[in-house]
Design an enzyme around this catalytic site. Structure first.
Site, PDB file in Angstrom:
ATOM      1  CE1 TYR A  36       3.366   0.368  13.652  1.00  0.00           C
ATOM      2  CE2 TYR A  36       4.998   1.123  12.058  1.00  0.00           C
ATOM      3  CZ  TYR A  36       3.841   1.342  12.800  1.00  0.00           C
ATOM      4  OH  TYR A  36       3.162   2.528  12.664  1.00  0.00           O
ATOM      5  CB  SER A 118       5.804   9.492   7.178  1.00  0.00           C
ATOM      6  OG  SER A 118       4.921   9.397   8.274  1.00  0.00           O
ATOM      7  CE1 TYR A 142      -1.691   8.689   8.322  1.00  0.00           C
ATOM      8  CE2 TYR A 142       0.397   8.910   9.476  1.00  0.00           C
ATOM      9  CZ  TYR A 142      -0.463   8.182   8.683  1.00  0.00           C
ATOM     10  OH  TYR A 142      -0.091   6.935   8.237  1.00  0.00           O
ATOM     11  CB  THR A 168      -2.691   9.784   4.828  1.00  0.00           C
ATOM     12  OG1 THR A 168      -1.503   9.835   4.025  1.00  0.00           O
ATOM     13  CG2 THR A 168      -3.116   8.338   4.997  1.00  0.00           C
ATOM     14  CE  LYS A 250      -0.088   6.632   1.072  1.00  0.00           C
ATOM     15  NZ  LYS A 250      -0.385   5.976   2.351  1.00  0.00           N
ATOM     16  CB  SER A 272      -3.365   4.319  -1.053  1.00  0.00           C
ATOM     17  OG  SER A 272      -2.700   3.721   0.045  1.00  0.00           O
ATOM     18  CG  HIS A 274      -2.300   3.018   5.398  1.00  0.00           C
ATOM     19  ND1 HIS A 274      -2.573   4.355   5.497  1.00  0.00           N
ATOM     20  CD2 HIS A 274      -1.247   2.804   6.224  1.00  0.00           C
ATOM     21  CE1 HIS A 274      -1.734   4.919   6.353  1.00  0.00           C
ATOM     22  NE2 HIS A 274      -0.914   3.995   6.801  1.00  0.00           N
TER      23      HIS A 274
HETATM   24  C1  FNR Z   1       2.918   2.897   5.996  1.00  0.00           C
HETATM   25  N1  FNR Z   1       2.073   3.738   5.277  1.00  0.00           N
HETATM   26  C2  FNR Z   1       1.944   5.053   5.650  1.00  0.00           C
HETATM   27  N2  FNR Z   1       1.147   5.888   4.933  1.00  0.00           N
HETATM   28  C3  FNR Z   1       1.053   7.197   5.247  1.00  0.00           C
HETATM   29  O1  FNR Z   1       0.333   7.929   4.566  1.00  0.00           O
HETATM   30  N3  FNR Z   1       1.768   7.695   6.307  1.00  0.00           N
HETATM   31  C4  FNR Z   1       2.570   6.921   7.084  1.00  0.00           C
HETATM   32  O2  FNR Z   1       3.196   7.401   8.011  1.00  0.00           O
HETATM   33  C5  FNR Z   1       2.641   5.550   6.777  1.00  0.00           C
HETATM   34  N4  FNR Z   1       3.402   4.704   7.535  1.00  0.00           N
HETATM   35  C6  FNR Z   1       3.565   3.394   7.159  1.00  0.00           C
HETATM   36  C7  FNR Z   1       4.390   2.560   7.907  1.00  0.00           C
HETATM   37  C8  FNR Z   1       4.630   1.267   7.479  1.00  0.00           C
HETATM   38  C9  FNR Z   1       5.552   0.385   8.273  1.00  0.00           C
HETATM   39  C10 FNR Z   1       4.024   0.785   6.282  1.00  0.00           C
HETATM   40  C11 FNR Z   1       4.309  -0.605   5.752  1.00  0.00           C
HETATM   41  C12 FNR Z   1       3.168   1.594   5.575  1.00  0.00           C
HETATM   42  C13 FNR Z   1       1.420   3.259   4.047  1.00  0.00           C
HETATM   43  C14 FNR Z   1       2.317   3.487   2.836  1.00  0.00           C
HETATM   44  O3  FNR Z   1       2.429   4.850   2.535  1.00  0.00           O
HETATM   45  C15 FNR Z   1       1.772   2.794   1.574  1.00  0.00           C
HETATM   46  O4  FNR Z   1       0.441   3.177   1.367  1.00  0.00           O
HETATM   47  C16 FNR Z   1       1.847   1.270   1.682  1.00  0.00           C
HETATM   48  O5  FNR Z   1       3.049   0.856   2.284  1.00  0.00           O
HETATM   49  C17 FNR Z   1       1.749   0.678   0.287  1.00  0.00           C
HETATM   50  O6  FNR Z   1       1.670  -0.684   0.333  1.00  0.00           O
HETATM   51  P1  FNR Z   1       2.929  -1.676   0.139  1.00  0.00           P
HETATM   52  O7  FNR Z   1       3.765  -1.164  -1.017  1.00  0.00           O
HETATM   53  O8  FNR Z   1       3.676  -1.631   1.426  1.00  0.00           O
HETATM   54  O9  FNR Z   1       2.264  -2.960  -0.115  1.00  0.00           O
END
Ligand code: FNR
Length: 378
Positions: A36, A118, A142, A168, A250, A272, A274
């Protein structure tokens, strides 16, 4: 670094590099939760590109500069931060560690690094606020379909001392994630990530039975609220009207959207994709950062994430115009490996490496970095 000075046995057993943290997380987690975090949308092209984009730039150091004093500090929305680093919003942390979001929240609070909680945290936002004291925390939303629920989340976040709201916008529909499909795994379905929904009076008023009596109905409603495919700028305006806190969007990767955001009264942007989890084949964030900074022209802070793994990446993002970066997977793996102390260690490592890099590049203040630090080599 402290780990050298103290000879701390516990710290010595913790990984140092991103690859090592990920490998250790893979050892301690079951395949589905590891997948995940590690997984991405589709073929994973964007996730890969996010990291590769940093290789297009090389740092060109200056010599004979006095680097005896180094300053990584920045000011963001009137808050003084020790470094241009925030913890990105990552939901469902109880799949990684029993502490859930309390792990990163406490680590961030200890080091003065802002934590972006989050919307889909397993631990309710009020508990996170209590654990963080006066430390800087932002709340990520969200945007729900139901406006009363939006209002309720925002009011709760304000009341609990969150000092900015991050909306987001790139996930109104969940990406095509093959690892999770293969594992038949969506952690929400088994009740993770529902901390804010299940404690919300407006949300619970929409249910026939309380969540503990009918988990399936409650999760289904939460997911329906999150799958907000009707979301438009009108809804952004609605959110803007509901809060006086700094409001960030975001998920921006297009300069025209950045300009639209400014027109709709947004106070900050997060470039971003994500972490490559949503639109496979989407452009890497570092590749679009300069064009977005140019469009914004200093009117609001531009933050970025996706692909930040080490100090050199942070220097490059700041040199190309980012005010700060958000770190995602690195701290998620650290949480899995060692809970709060893992996250603390990863933040310390990133900050320390960034300081070393800054100094060795011949600069002493992160705020003074600009594109002259870099050479584009590809
Ligand atoms: C996320 N990301 C994310 N973003 C957000 O706005 N709300 C969320 O709940 C989540 N949940 C989430 C879960 C997991 C397991 C991951 C890996 C990512 C995205 C996160 O905020 C961010 O944009 C990315 O993780 C950035 O990329 P890197 O640093 O993981 O490469």
């Amino acid at each position: 670094m402290e780990r050298y000075q103290s000879g701390d046995e516990a710290a010595k057993q913790l990984p140092v590099s991103y690859d090592e943290w990920r490998a250790r997380a893979k050892e301690v987690l079951a395949a589905a939760p590891f997948g995940y975090v590690h997984g991405a949308a589709g073929a994973g092209d964007t996730k890969r590109d996010n990291v590769d984009a940093f290789q297009k730039y090389r740092i060109r150091p200056r010599i004979c500069c006095d680097i005896s004093k180094r300053d990584l500090g920045i000011t963001l929305f009137n808050a003084k931060l020790p470094a241009p680093i925030l913890l990105a919003p990552i939901g469902v942390n109880t799949i990684l560690h029993p502490q859930g979001e309390l792990g990163p929240a406490k680590a961030a609070a200890k080091l003065g690094v802002p934590y972006v909680l989050s919307n889909v945290s397993s631990i309710p936002l009020e508990q996170i606020a209590e654990a963080m004291g006066n430390s800087t925390r932002w709340f990520q939303l969200y945007p729900p379909k139901y406006r009363e629920l939006t209002k309720s989340f925002l009011q709760r976040a304000e009341k609990a001392g969150f000092s900015a709201i991050v909306v987001t916008v790139d996930s109104t529909l969940l990406g095509w994630r093959e690892t999770d499909l293969r594992n038949a795994y969506l952690p929400f379905l088994i009740g993770h990530g529902m901390g804010n929904y299940f404690t919300d009076p407006v949300f619970c008023s929409q249910l026939k039975q309380p969540p503990h009596e009918n988990l399936e109905e409650a999760v289904k409603l939460a997911l329906e609220e999150g799958n907000n495919t009707c979301f438009t700028w009108q809804e952004v305006d609605f959110i803007r009207q509901q809060t006086k806190l700094p409001l960030l969007i975001k998920g921006i990767t297009h300069p025209d959207d950045a300009i639209m955001a400014l027109e709709h009264g947004i106070d900050g942007l997060i470039v971003s994709n994500h972490g490559g989890r949503q639109l496979d084949g989407a452009v890497a964030t570092l590749d679009v950062l300069p064009s977005i900074c140019e469009a914004v022209n200093g009117k609001v802070p531009v933050l970025m994430d996706s692909g930040i793994r080490r100090g050199a990446d942070i220097l490059k993002a700041i040199a190309l115009g980012a005010s700060a970066v958000l770190v995602g997977r690195p701290y998620a793996y650290a949480l899995a490996v060692a809970g709060e102390s893992g996250v603390e260690e990863v933040i310390r490592q990133l900050v320390a490496e960034t300081e070393f890099q800054l100094a060795i590049s011949g600069r002493h203040s992160i705020q003074d970095l600009d594109a002259s630090l870099l050479v584009k080599v590809k």
